[in-house]
Design a protein around this motif. Structure first.
Motif, PDB file in Angstrom:
ATOM      1  N   GLU A 140       0.691  -1.271  -0.113  1.00 56.51           N
ATOM      2  CA  GLU A 140      -0.096   0.075  -0.076  1.00 56.51           C
ATOM      3  C   GLU A 140       0.978   1.214   0.021  1.00 56.51           C
ATOM      4  O   GLU A 140       0.387   2.309  -0.733  1.00 56.51           O
ATOM      5  N   LEU A 141       1.818   1.223   0.613  1.00 61.23           N
ATOM      6  CA  LEU A 141       2.865   2.342   0.512  1.00 61.23           C
ATOM      7  C   LEU A 141       3.576   2.657  -0.517  1.00 61.23           C
ATOM      8  O   LEU A 141       3.596   3.791  -1.037  1.00 61.23           O
ATOM      9  N   VAL A 142       3.826   1.486  -1.341  1.00 62.02           N
ATOM     10  CA  VAL A 142       4.695   1.561  -2.572  1.00 62.02           C
ATOM     11  C   VAL A 142       3.482   2.317  -3.711  1.00 62.02           C
ATOM     12  O   VAL A 142       4.004   3.047  -4.540  1.00 62.02           O
ATOM     13  N   ALA A 143       2.398   1.617  -3.817  1.00 62.80           N
ATOM     14  CA  ALA A 143       1.462   1.677  -4.912  1.00 62.80           C
ATOM     15  C   ALA A 143       0.253   2.363  -4.508  1.00 62.80           C
ATOM     16  O   ALA A 143      -0.548   2.572  -5.547  1.00 62.80           O
ATOM     17  N   GLY A 144      -0.308   2.627  -3.193  1.00 59.79           N
ATOM     18  CA  GLY A 144      -1.226   3.071  -3.136  1.00 59.79           C
ATOM     19  C   GLY A 144      -2.333   2.221  -2.540  1.00 59.79           C
ATOM     20  O   GLY A 144      -3.030   2.588  -1.718  1.00 59.79           O
ATOM     21  N   SER A 145      -2.282   1.077  -3.237  1.00 58.89           N
ATOM     22  CA  SER A 145      -3.104  -0.123  -2.992  1.00 58.89           C
ATOM     23  C   SER A 145      -2.610  -1.300  -3.443  1.00 58.89           C
ATOM     24  O   SER A 145      -1.765  -1.325  -4.134  1.00 58.89           O
ATOM     25  N   GLU A 146      -2.870  -2.473  -2.615  1.00 58.74           N
ATOM     26  CA  GLU A 146      -2.512  -3.688  -3.021  1.00 58.74           C
ATOM     27  C   GLU A 146      -2.934  -4.098  -4.677  1.00 58.74           C
ATOM     28  O   GLU A 146      -1.907  -4.839  -5.172  1.00 58.74           O
ATOM     29  N   GLY A 147      -4.249  -3.584  -4.974  1.00 57.94           N
ATOM     30  CA  GLY A 147      -4.458  -4.137  -6.435  1.00 57.94           C
ATOM     31  C   GLY A 147      -3.578  -3.217  -7.444  1.00 57.94           C
ATOM     32  O   GLY A 147      -3.223  -3.917  -8.392  1.00 57.94           O
ATOM     33  N   GLU A 148      -3.170  -1.972  -7.172  1.00 58.60           N
ATOM     34  CA  GLU A 148      -2.152  -1.380  -8.056  1.00 58.60           C
ATOM     35  C   GLU A 148      -0.782  -1.974  -7.987  1.00 58.60           C
ATOM     36  O   GLU A 148       0.054  -1.970  -8.952  1.00 58.60           O
ATOM     37  N   PHE A 149      -0.238  -2.492  -6.847  1.00 60.23           N
ATOM     38  CA  PHE A 149       0.606  -3.305  -6.423  1.00 60.23           C
ATOM     39  C   PHE A 149       0.954  -4.397  -7.235  1.00 60.23           C
ATOM     40  O   PHE A 149       1.733  -4.729  -7.861  1.00 60.23           O
ATOM     41  N   VAL A 150      -0.253  -5.106  -7.396  1.00 60.69           N
ATOM     42  CA  VAL A 150      -0.262  -6.244  -8.051  1.00 60.69           C
ATOM     43  C   VAL A 150       0.008  -6.035  -9.585  1.00 60.69           C
ATOM     44  O   VAL A 150       0.860  -6.784 -10.087  1.00 60.69           O
ATOM     45  N   LYS A 151      -0.494  -5.033 -10.158  1.00 63.17           N
ATOM     46  CA  LYS A 151      -0.032  -4.697 -11.491  1.00 63.17           C
ATOM     47  C   LYS A 151       1.258  -4.448 -11.527  1.00 63.17           C
ATOM     48  O   LYS A 151       1.974  -4.831 -12.682  1.00 63.17           O
ATOM     49  N   MET A 152       1.873  -4.060 -10.641  1.00 65.47           N
ATOM     50  CA  MET A 152       3.171  -3.570 -10.812  1.00 65.47           C
ATOM     51  C   MET A 152       4.074  -4.920 -10.580  1.00 65.47           C
ATOM     52  O   MET A 152       5.134  -5.195 -11.176  1.00 65.47           O
ATOM     53  N   MET A 153       3.592  -5.881 -10.031  1.00 64.24           N
ATOM     54  CA  MET A 153       4.287  -7.259  -9.687  1.00 64.24           C
ATOM     55  C   MET A 153       4.328  -7.898 -11.092  1.00 64.24           C
ATOM     56  O   MET A 153       5.265  -8.364 -11.308  1.00 64.24           O
ATOM     57  N   ASN A 154       3.131  -7.966 -11.698  1.00 68.20           N
ATOM     58  CA  ASN A 154       2.902  -8.659 -13.172  1.00 68.20           C
ATOM     59  C   ASN A 154       3.906  -8.035 -14.080  1.00 68.20           C
ATOM     60  O   ASN A 154       4.419  -8.586 -15.044  1.00 68.20           O
ATOM     61  N   ALA A 155       3.829  -6.638 -14.097  1.00 70.94           N
ATOM     62  CA  ALA A 155       4.778  -5.937 -15.007  1.00 70.94           C
ATOM     63  C   ALA A 155       5.996  -6.217 -14.834  1.00 70.94           C
ATOM     64  O   ALA A 155       6.928  -6.345 -15.953  1.00 70.94           O
ATOM     65  N   LYS A 156       6.610  -6.364 -13.379  1.00 63.55           N
ATOM     66  CA  LYS A 156       7.979  -6.534 -13.406  1.00 63.55           C
ATOM     67  C   LYS A 156       8.326  -8.083 -13.788  1.00 63.55           C
ATOM     68  O   LYS A 156       9.432  -8.128 -14.237  1.00 63.55           O
ATOM     69  N   ALA A 157       7.343  -8.821 -13.541  1.00 60.52           N
ATOM     70  CA  ALA A 157       7.557 -10.210 -13.716  1.00 60.52           C
ATOM     71  C   ALA A 157       7.799 -10.517 -15.351  1.00 60.52           C
ATOM     72  O   ALA A 157       8.749 -11.005 -16.160  1.00 60.52           O
ATOM     73  N   GLU A 158       7.087  -9.643 -16.249  1.00 55.36           N
ATOM     74  CA  GLU A 158       7.172  -9.513 -17.621  1.00 55.36           C
ATOM     75  C   GLU A 158       8.726  -9.018 -17.977  1.00 55.36           C
ATOM     76  O   GLU A 158       9.105  -9.393 -18.989  1.00 55.36           O
TER      77      GLU A 158
END
Length: 445
Positions: A140-158
């Protein structure tokens, strides 16, 4: 006569025994060169080159449980490195992670609301005891919400080239476990998924890009709000019954995991004598089994493989050590490997490696020549390592097929003066005319 026959029979028996030992010995030695890992999926990787030393069902996509948190760790460390947050940045605990922390079924440590926690405190709880609530608070601190953080996780995985993955939350719990708190934009019944190979690639990027992650993953004890944080990694060298049983010299990470669906998982890493390996085991039978099977992999990696300089800097392939030069004071220029090729190889297999040149056609003219002037150290292509043995698992790098180093010119070639070039052009002109006439005459007859 009987004595002679008996002696002949004994001689034949001895010869057959000797022959059998010669034939069978290599097969026995070959069988000893593998490792039996009691896990549904496993992999062993050299952390410097990304070379896969062993794998078992490594492309099988499974729930990784809390090994998911390696991606959360990566993104938090990336945010620190980019100056977006710091270890001393503070945040408070929102209702969602607080509900997770206060729920005994999630083994929460009981975070306090209306209190400032530093990134360092939250990260330690995540990395050392795999706490879920502190993981969510960081997301939540890094992305504002866990939902937005999950988007970052998948983008980094790619971005880093994970071949098999699905991130639906930051912790490794299933979304069903989270109930109404499942991250926005994800399937409420979904689970995180990764293969052993993807977990190894994630760990490879984590330890190489942010080696400070190992400083915390190797911390045996810390505390938060007066509560002890004891590391869940039983392979760390520490005087404790569990650690004494499974401890392995050089281990300094990385991440345990368990859910009913995932079973007991572990991504480990260890360094000895300047060599680091990364291991992953998925779906083992117990807490101890994940460490016992990891120990097998690490012992195999360090005892059966060694780091070798296979081809030194300046190496030249016999018969291919020079390139033709056009318009130069010299007709050829020497080429050689700019750097040495070093590889983690199976003991006794040094002779199974060779190299090839792969020339860069963009620096050559249509006749395959370099055109003067040429500076010393000009890159003309690459030298690639070739394995000629029986077992090759490849590499975990995004596009890496083999090891390569640049091939460069070892000297400089000046451009020939105008008179020499003019004479050469005249010679080429008349040579072309003669060739054309010769071909014409051949065609007439």
């Amino acid at each position: 006569m009987k004595h002679k026959l008996r002696a002949s029979f004994l001689n034949i028996l001895v010869l057959v025994t000797l022959f059998s030992s010669i034939v069978v010995a290599p097969a026995v030695a070959s069988a000893a060169e593998t490792v039996d890992v009691e896990a549904e999926s496993a992999i062993l990787v050299d952390a410097q080159t990304g070379k896969i030393l062993f794998e078992k069902n490594a492309d099988l996509k499974l729930p990784p449980a809390s090994m998911t948190k390696m991606m959360t760790e990566y993104l938090v460390l990336e945010a620190i490195n980019n100056g977006e947050i710091s270890w001393d940045t503070t945040t408070q605990i929102s209702d969602y992670p607080y509900s997770i922390s206060s729920n005994p079924s999630f083994s929460g440590i009981g975070l306090i609301q209306d209190k400032d926690y530093t990134v360092r405190q939250l990260y330690e709880a995540m990395a050392i005891i795999s706490d879920n609530a502190t993981t969510i608070a960081l997301a939540e601190l890094v992305a504002g919400s866990e939902g937005e953080f999950v988007k970052m996780m998948n983008a980094k995985a790619e971005e880093i080239g994970l071949p098999d993955y699905q991130f639906v939350n930051a912790t490794g719990l299933s979304n069903e476990d989270l109930g109404d708190n499942y991250p926005e934009g994800t399937d409420p019944s979904a689970d995180n998924l990764m293969s052993a190979k993807s977990s190894a690639i994630l760990a490879y990027n984590l330890v190489n890009d942010y080696p400070e992650a190992l400083d915390i993953s190797s911390t045996m004890m810390s505390e938060l709000d007066g509560r002890p944080l004891e590391n869940l990694n039983w392979m760390l060298p520490w005087d404790n019954n569990n650690f004494a049983q499974f401890g392995f010299e050089g281990v300094d990470g990385l991440k345990t995991g368990w859910t009913e669906e995932a079973g007991y998982c572990f991504t480990g890493t260890a360094e000895r004598d300047g060599r680091r390996v990364i291991t992953v085991v998925m779906r083992t039978d117990s807490k101890g089994a994940r460490f016992a099977e990891t120990k097998k992999l690490m012992e195999y990696g360090f005892s059966k493989f060694s780091k070798e300089e296979l081809f030194p800097a300046g190496y030249q392939i016999e018969g291919e050590s020079a390139l033709p030069v056009a318009k130069g004071k010299e007709d050829t220029v020497e080429i050689a490997a700019k750097d040495a090729i070093t590889e983690m190889i199976r003991n006794g297999e040094k002779e199974n490696y060779s190299v090839n040149y792969v020339l860069d056609e963009s620096v050559l003219n249509e006749d395959g020549e370099l055109v003067a002037p040429i500076e010393k150290g000009t890159k003309v292509g690459t030298m690639e390592l070739v394995y000629n043995g029986e077992t090759d698992y490849g590499y975990i790098g995004k596009d890496q097929v083999t090891q390569t180093v640049d091939v460069v010119t070892t000297g400089a070639i000046e451009k020939a003066n105008w008179f020499v070039l003019a004479i050469s052009s005249i010679g080429d002109f008349f040579g072309n005319i003669f060739s054309s006439i010769s071909n014409l005459i051949k065609g007439m007859f």
